[in-house]
Design a protein around this motif. Sequence first.
Motif, mmCIF file in Angstrom:
data_model
loop_
_atom_site.group_PDB
_atom_site.id
_atom_site.type_symbol
_atom_site.label_atom_id
_atom_site.label_comp_id
_atom_site.label_asym_id
_atom_site.label_seq_id
_atom_site.Cartn_x
_atom_site.Cartn_y
_atom_site.Cartn_z
ATOM 1 N N LEU A 36 -19.405 3.376 -0.225
ATOM 2 C CA LEU A 36 -18.412 2.344 0.062
ATOM 3 C C LEU A 36 -19.004 0.957 -0.134
ATOM 4 C CD1 LEU A 36 -15.485 1.896 1.205
ATOM 5 C CD2 LEU A 36 -16.579 1.567 3.431
ATOM 6 N N CYS A 37 -18.258 0.104 -0.826
ATOM 7 C CA CYS A 37 -18.664 -1.286 -1.007
ATOM 8 C C CYS A 37 -17.453 -2.185 -0.790
ATOM 9 C CB CYS A 37 -19.265 -1.512 -2.401
ATOM 10 S SG CYS A 37 -18.054 -1.437 -3.749
ATOM 11 N N ARG A 38 -17.699 -3.484 -0.791
ATOM 12 C CA ARG A 38 -16.623 -4.437 -0.530
ATOM 13 C C ARG A 38 -15.494 -4.310 -1.543
ATOM 14 N NH1 ARG A 38 -18.372 -10.480 -2.229
ATOM 15 N NH2 ARG A 38 -16.137 -10.676 -1.917
ATOM 16 N N ALA A 39 -15.807 -3.992 -2.800
ATOM 17 C CA ALA A 39 -14.766 -3.884 -3.815
ATOM 18 C C ALA A 39 -13.792 -2.753 -3.501
ATOM 19 C CB ALA A 39 -15.397 -3.683 -5.194
ATOM 20 N N ASP A 40 -14.290 -1.646 -2.948
ATOM 21 C CA ASP A 40 -13.408 -0.553 -2.541
ATOM 22 C C ASP A 40 -12.420 -1.030 -1.477
ATOM 23 O OD1 ASP A 40 -14.735 1.617 -4.047
ATOM 24 O OD2 ASP A 40 -16.389 1.294 -2.652
ATOM 25 N N VAL A 41 -12.935 -1.802 -0.528
ATOM 26 C CA VAL A 41 -12.101 -2.297 0.568
ATOM 27 C C VAL A 41 -11.041 -3.256 0.035
ATOM 28 C CG1 VAL A 41 -12.097 -3.513 2.774
ATOM 29 C CG2 VAL A 41 -14.035 -2.043 2.170
ATOM 30 N N HIS A 42 -11.470 -4.199 -0.816
ATOM 31 C CA HIS A 42 -10.518 -5.161 -1.387
ATOM 32 C C HIS A 42 -9.459 -4.455 -2.222
ATOM 33 C CE1 HIS A 42 -13.153 -8.128 0.136
ATOM 34 N NE2 HIS A 42 -13.992 -8.198 -0.873
ATOM 35 N N LEU A 43 -9.882 -3.436 -2.982
ATOM 36 C CA LEU A 43 -8.931 -2.735 -3.847
ATOM 37 C C LEU A 43 -7.885 -1.992 -3.022
ATOM 38 C CD1 LEU A 43 -7.932 -1.882 -6.593
ATOM 39 C CD2 LEU A 43 -9.658 -0.065 -6.627
ATOM 40 N N LEU A 44 -8.309 -1.318 -1.952
ATOM 41 C CA LEU A 44 -7.328 -0.631 -1.112
ATOM 42 C C LEU A 44 -6.340 -1.622 -0.510
ATOM 43 C CD1 LEU A 44 -6.202 1.863 0.299
ATOM 44 C CD2 LEU A 44 -7.848 1.464 2.149
ATOM 45 N N GLU A 45 -6.847 -2.753 -0.026
ATOM 46 C CA GLU A 45 -5.948 -3.761 0.549
ATOM 47 C C GLU A 45 -4.901 -4.196 -0.455
ATOM 48 O OE1 GLU A 45 -5.887 -8.400 2.051
ATOM 49 O OE2 GLU A 45 -7.795 -7.476 1.491
ATOM 50 N N VAL A 46 -5.318 -4.459 -1.688
ATOM 51 C CA VAL A 46 -4.383 -4.935 -2.714
ATOM 52 C C VAL A 46 -3.422 -3.829 -3.142
ATOM 53 C CG1 VAL A 46 -4.246 -5.692 -5.116
ATOM 54 C CG2 VAL A 46 -5.776 -6.852 -3.529
ATOM 55 N N ILE A 47 -3.901 -2.601 -3.235
ATOM 56 C CA ILE A 47 -2.999 -1.494 -3.557
ATOM 57 C C ILE A 47 -1.878 -1.408 -2.526
ATOM 58 C CG2 ILE A 47 -2.823 1.026 -3.556
ATOM 59 C CD1 ILE A 47 -5.550 1.108 -4.962
ATOM 60 N N LEU A 48 -2.235 -1.445 -1.256
ATOM 61 C CA LEU A 48 -1.224 -1.318 -0.199
ATOM 62 C C LEU A 48 -0.255 -2.504 -0.214
ATOM 63 C CD1 LEU A 48 -3.404 0.036 2.753
ATOM 64 C CD2 LEU A 48 -1.957 1.327 1.177
ATOM 65 N N ALA A 49 -0.784 -3.695 -0.468
ATOM 66 C CA ALA A 49 0.082 -4.886 -0.536
ATOM 67 C C ALA A 49 1.023 -4.808 -1.735
ATOM 68 C CB ALA A 49 -0.766 -6.148 -0.603
ATOM 69 N N THR A 50 0.530 -4.271 -2.852
ATOM 70 C CA THR A 50 1.366 -4.142 -4.046
ATOM 71 C C THR A 50 2.434 -3.080 -3.834
ATOM 72 O OG1 THR A 50 -0.596 -4.698 -5.364
ATOM 73 C CG2 THR A 50 1.320 -3.921 -6.563
ATOM 74 N N GLU A 51 2.086 -2.019 -3.124
ATOM 75 C CA GLU A 51 3.085 -0.988 -2.822
ATOM 76 C C GLU A 51 4.202 -1.517 -1.933
ATOM 77 O OE1 GLU A 51 0.864 3.302 -3.205
ATOM 78 O OE2 GLU A 51 0.660 2.244 -1.290
ATOM 79 N N GLU A 52 3.939 -2.556 -1.175
ATOM 80 C CA GLU A 52 5.014 -3.174 -0.386
ATOM 81 C C GLU A 52 6.037 -3.863 -1.293
ATOM 82 O OE1 GLU A 52 2.237 -4.091 3.554
ATOM 83 O OE2 GLU A 52 2.870 -5.729 2.249
ATOM 84 N N LEU A 53 5.610 -4.229 -2.498
ATOM 85 C CA LEU A 53 6.524 -4.835 -3.470
ATOM 86 C C LEU A 53 7.252 -3.775 -4.293
ATOM 87 C CD1 LEU A 53 4.210 -7.693 -4.825
ATOM 88 C CD2 LEU A 53 5.805 -7.772 -2.903
ATOM 89 N N LYS A 54 6.552 -2.657 -4.554
ATOM 90 C CA LYS A 54 7.135 -1.558 -5.334
ATOM 91 C C LYS A 54 6.442 -0.270 -4.904
ATOM 92 C CE LYS A 54 8.389 -0.383 -10.122
ATOM 93 N NZ LYS A 54 7.845 0.991 -10.257
ATOM 94 N N THR A 55 7.164 0.588 -4.243
ATOM 95 C CA THR A 55 6.528 1.734 -3.581
ATOM 96 C C THR A 55 5.841 2.691 -4.550
ATOM 97 O OG1 THR A 55 8.653 2.902 -3.609
ATOM 98 C CG2 THR A 55 8.096 1.677 -1.607
ATOM 99 N N ASP A 56 6.356 2.818 -5.761
ATOM 100 C CA ASP A 56 5.773 3.768 -6.704
ATOM 101 C C ASP A 56 4.880 3.101 -7.746
ATOM 102 O OD1 ASP A 56 7.715 2.464 -8.157
ATOM 103 O OD2 ASP A 56 8.531 4.283 -9.099
ATOM 104 N N VAL A 57 4.278 1.988 -7.391
ATOM 105 C CA VAL A 57 3.506 1.205 -8.352
ATOM 106 C C VAL A 57 2.306 1.984 -8.898
ATOM 107 C CG1 VAL A 57 1.941 0.078 -6.698
ATOM 108 C CG2 VAL A 57 2.640 -1.144 -8.784
#
Length: 233
Positions: A155-176
């Motif tokens: 685990l590194c910081r990039a993994d954490v940032h990527l998960l955060e952005v994935i979840l935020a993007t899914e709030e805009l489009k659930t099947d992104v």
Amino acid sequence: MAGKPKLHYFNARGRMEPIRWLLAVAEVEFEEQFILSMADLEKLREEGPLLFQQVPMVEIDGMKLVQTRAILNYIAEKHNLCGKDIKQRARINMYSEGILDIGEMIADMPFKYPEAEEKEKEIKVILTKATGRYFPVFEKILKEHGEDFLEGNQLCRADVHLLEVILATEELKTDVLSEFPLLTAFKARISNIPAIKKFLQPGSPRKPPPDEKTIEVGVKMLVELRQKAAAGP
């Protein structure tokens, strides 16, 4: 013994949210001092700790750090989330910078584009960039090295940032992530890391998407900040 880090920011996600995520993953408890008005911000400015007159600011280890990326770099270095050597660190920082670029677009969107029509246009721009530029990069990285994480199979910081952005993007489009099977698996895998799983539970310091009241307050403060900047010192 040093006390808990103290976070100074608005009661919203914004540029503080990746800092909250990284501290939570490092299992560091923190306190928050919310800026609820221009008077609160002006008080901080007058007291002097805001080096560039803006937030976020984090009081940590006897320092008052500003600038989001500088704060994230410090936390990542302190808690071994930045790789084992200089080459890993370079790649992790490169991945993180790209992720933070689109993360900031998502965080800024409700406040920069509060009107429904403008907001919808910006969401389309964000989704196009996410699915056309950013997510394919990380899908390819995961495919090429076949590991569970983006770098060094830990685990590194990039993994954490990527998960955060994935979840935020899914709030805009659930099947992104529908065209990204490896990122879909990555999301499930990283979400189940105990510290992250805890942070994703209700009642954690993770901030929800901004509601109408938060957006109204944020837009008002942005207007006041612009007016003050235009008026000069």
